[in-house]
Design an enzyme around this catalytic site. Structure first.
Site, PDB file in Angstrom:
ATOM      1  N   LYS A  45       0.958  -1.464  -0.084  1.00  0.00           N
ATOM      2  CA  LYS A  45      -0.110  -0.027   0.159  1.00  0.00           C
ATOM      3  C   LYS A  45       0.617   1.090   0.220  1.00  0.00           C
ATOM      4  CE  LYS A  45      -4.412  -1.568   2.050  1.00  0.00           C
ATOM      5  NZ  LYS A  45      -4.808  -1.374   3.524  1.00  0.00           N
ATOM      6  N   GLU A  56     -19.552  -8.692   8.265  1.00  0.00           N
ATOM      7  CA  GLU A  56     -20.529  -8.574   8.885  1.00  0.00           C
ATOM      8  C   GLU A  56     -21.652  -9.181   9.461  1.00  0.00           C
ATOM      9  OE1 GLU A  56     -19.188  -5.740   6.804  1.00  0.00           O
ATOM     10  OE2 GLU A  56     -19.938  -7.432   6.404  1.00  0.00           O
ATOM     11  N   ARG A  99     -25.970  -5.539   5.381  1.00  0.00           N
ATOM     12  CA  ARG A  99     -24.942  -7.069   4.773  1.00  0.00           C
ATOM     13  C   ARG A  99     -25.263  -8.309   6.056  1.00  0.00           C
ATOM     14  NH1 ARG A  99     -19.062  -6.265   2.429  1.00  0.00           N
ATOM     15  NH2 ARG A  99     -20.608  -6.759  -0.005  1.00  0.00           N
TER      16      ARG A  99
END
Length: 641
Positions: free
Chosen positions: A285, A371, A399
């Site tokens: 990253k 989730e 979700r």
């Protein structure tokens, strides 16, 4: 513009067709210029930076090797798609990204043929790519489907559900695992690159296929043994056994920043007759920009920043953010009660739970992008006597709705849902707006649903939720800062289902839920000035409603207006149902509901979004006047007041 970076090679590339005209030796320069342009663009607008910088070479390689847009490229989540947008005909608009009327910060089907599937929530890419690939197979079309999924997104069960069914796509499906946290395996230099090229080569794949055909002739037992032996050997060398078990041919790990390694592997994979194939690419990253490499978390999403120093624009001083208010309030609850614990689904800093975690590491659980698991895990904790706070953005809680219904509501378990980013969210747009949580929670038996009107109310509601043990309870609060009220040193326990009257009047009643209360009070000032005495109530609870208060307001005022930061079916719908069930509508009641419009609003500044949604003081006043059938001329001298 004079301050734009010099990018002579990138200037010749508008689409991937232009990119494919370049010689392989030119790709390194192109990637460097693409990285420079990405940094410059995000420095101008703000947005997601670190993840995009990490996939610059991968983006170049994919578009160079594959025939996009006929080959369908699907980015998971989409945070990393800025370099992709620059290479696919949108460079001239890249400095409008996440702005009103500008490019989306995620992939978006309506924006470009190079965005075949919209993605702003995690872990959907393999399922979608499988759909594209199988459709091509059924239609005998040649196109490939390429899913690029991060190692974080691979923590979600949906990714594995898709992989378990991927065999149906054959060689039309390619999954590229972008491992940017070294969470699976680090690259092992030249040997790793050599192995990746070898096992993806047509010669190796051909020998593998031949060996399978030969052993099939000998016996099924030998076939199984040979397959297990090969799988074990390659798994020992590369770490791909898990993916092999799921039916993928595994290639990697390879250095995702080395184009000399990437290009031949992707070419082999493109031309392979076997499939589906998973290519494991290791990236970093923030690659190529020192500030982002040193602090990947701080440069995931950024404000406008100085490209030279990396210094981000500072937010002007002001009231604390609602997220921080909640975090501090939850810490106070954790200090009072050792059974209070917190769960997040890969968003510790976004939900403020990183602060709770620093204080109570043993009572804080980051379950990854999962989730559904987070909600049922919280239900298990609650069933065993803990007081769990499940802190999830409104848009992400969607979700896990089945788990909310079956594992929490039906069993009446006291899970506390802290719903951040409720209402409109500005630059993140429609995919992240918290528009539906009141509607989908207040329809459930046993649920208590609260909405904080300001930061003081949020402190009280956090305390109320901590003490509520008789069933599930949710508190919602928006993105952004409070209004500057002094926070209470000692929180109050609110009476469940009881609102408050903030301002008394006689003719007009405004029933507010959430942070539109400030606009309701502004509207009341205007209406009072017109001679229309106005009551403003903060209902606090969408469920259970304060029926006594609502009946009183509806029967003692000529017109009533409800206002909330949510879609149809929320608090206003429940008030209408109450009025209908109790016969108040039959008595000629003038009742109007104000809510978010029935559409997905594009990104813009939050205040402009609420203006467009018609949820401001001027619209409240207009709604009241139309309900009363008054006009400005009649009100000028208070004629009908």
């Amino acid at each position: 513009m004079a301050d734009l970076p010099k990018t002579p090679l990138l200037d010749t590339v508008d689409t991937p067709q232009d990119l494919r005209k370049l010689a392989p030796a030119q790709l390194r320069q192109l990637a460097d210029e693409l990285r420079t342009e990405t940094i410059s663009a995000v420095g101008t607008t703000g947005g997601h930076l670190g993840s995009g910088l990490g996939v610059v070479e991968l983006t170049v390689a994919i578009h160079y090797v594959f025939d996009t847009p006929d080959d369908r490229l699907i980015w998971d989540v989409g945070h990393q798609c800025y370099p992709h947008k620059i290479l696919t005909g949108r460079r001239d608009r890249i400095r409008t990204i996440r702005q009103g009327g500008g490019l989306s910060g995620f992939t978006k089907r309506s924006e470009s043929e190079y965005d075949p599937f919209g993605a702003a929530h995690s872990s959907t890419s393999i399922s979608a790519a499988l759909g594209f690939a199988v459709a091509n197979k059924l239609n005998e079309a040649p196109g490939k489907a390429i899913a690029v999924i991060g190692d974080g997104a691979m923590s979600a069960g949906m990714a594995y559900e898709a992989m378990n069914n991927a065999e149906a796509a054959g060689n039309r499906l390619i999954v590229i695992l972008n491992d940017n946290d070294m969470s699976i395996a680090p690259p092992v230099g030249g040997l790793s690159a050599y192995l990746a090229r070898l096992i993806s080569s047509s010669e190796y794949l051909g020998l593998r296929s031949l060996a399978r055909r030969v052993t099939q002739k000998v016996s099924r037992r030998l076939t199984a043994a040979a397959g297990k032996a090969e799988e074990f050997a390659r798994g020992m060398a590369t770490g791909g056994t898990l993916f092999e078990e799921l039916g993928f041919y595994y290639v990697g790990p390879i250095d995702g920043h080395n184009l000399e390694h990437l290009i031949p592997v992707l070419e082999n994979v493109r031309d392979a007759e076997q499939g589906p194939i998973l290519v494991h690419v290791v990236t970093k990253k923030g690659k190529g920009y020192a500030p982002a490499e040193k602090a990947a978390d701080k440069y995931h999403g950024v404000q406008k920043f100085d490209v030279i120093t990396g210094a981000q624009a500072k937010t002007p001083p002001g009231p604390p953010a609602y997220t921080k208010v909640f975090a501090d309030a939850l810490i106070a609850e954790g200090e009072r009660d050792a059974t209070v614990c917190a769960i997040t689904a890969a968003m510790p800093s976004g939900t403020g739970l990183d602060k709770f975690q620093a204080m109570f590491p043993d009572r804080t659980f980051d379950v990854g992008i999962a989730e559904q698991h987070a909600v049922t895990f919280a239900a298990g904790l609650a069933a065993q006597g803990m007081r769990p706070f499940c802190a999830i953005y409104s848009t992400f809680l969607q979700r896990a709705y089945d788990q909310v219904v079956h594992d929490v509501a039906i069993q009446n378990l006291p899970v506390r849902f802290a719903i951040d980013r409720a209402g409109l969210v500005g630059a993140d747009g429609a995919t992240h707006a918290g528009s539906f949580d009141v509607t989908y929670l207040a329809s459930l038996p046993n649920f208590v649903v609260m909405a904080a009107a300001d930061e003081v109310e949020l402190v009280h509601m956090t305390h109320t939720a901590a003490l509520h043990d008789s069933g599930p309870i949710a508190l919602r609060y928006p993105r952004g800062n409070g209004i500057g009220l002094e926070l209470p040193k000692v929180p109050q326990r609110l009476e469940i289902g009881k609102g408050r009257v903030v301002r008394e009047g006689k003719k007009v009643a405004i029933l507010s839920l959430g942070t539109r209360l400030a606009e309701a009070l502004k509207a009341a000032d205007t209406l009072d000035a017109k001679g229309l005495s106005t009551t403003v109530a903060d209902l606090r609870f969408a469920k259970p409603l304060d029926e006594d208060l609502i009946r009183r307001l509806l029967t003692t005022h000529e017109v009533a207006v409800t206002i909330e930061e949510g879609a149809i079916g929320g608090m206003g719908a429940h008030v209408l149902t109450l009025a209908s069930d109790t016969g108040l509508i039959d008595a000629g009641l003038k009742l109007r509901t104000m809510r978010l419009p029935d559409l997905f609003q594009d990104q813009d500044k939050p205040e402009k979004q609420y203006d467009e949604a018609g949820l401001n003081a001027a619209n409240i006043v207009d709604t009241v006047l139309k309900a009363l059938r008054y006009n400005e001329a009649e009100l000028a001298d208070g004629v009908r007041a």
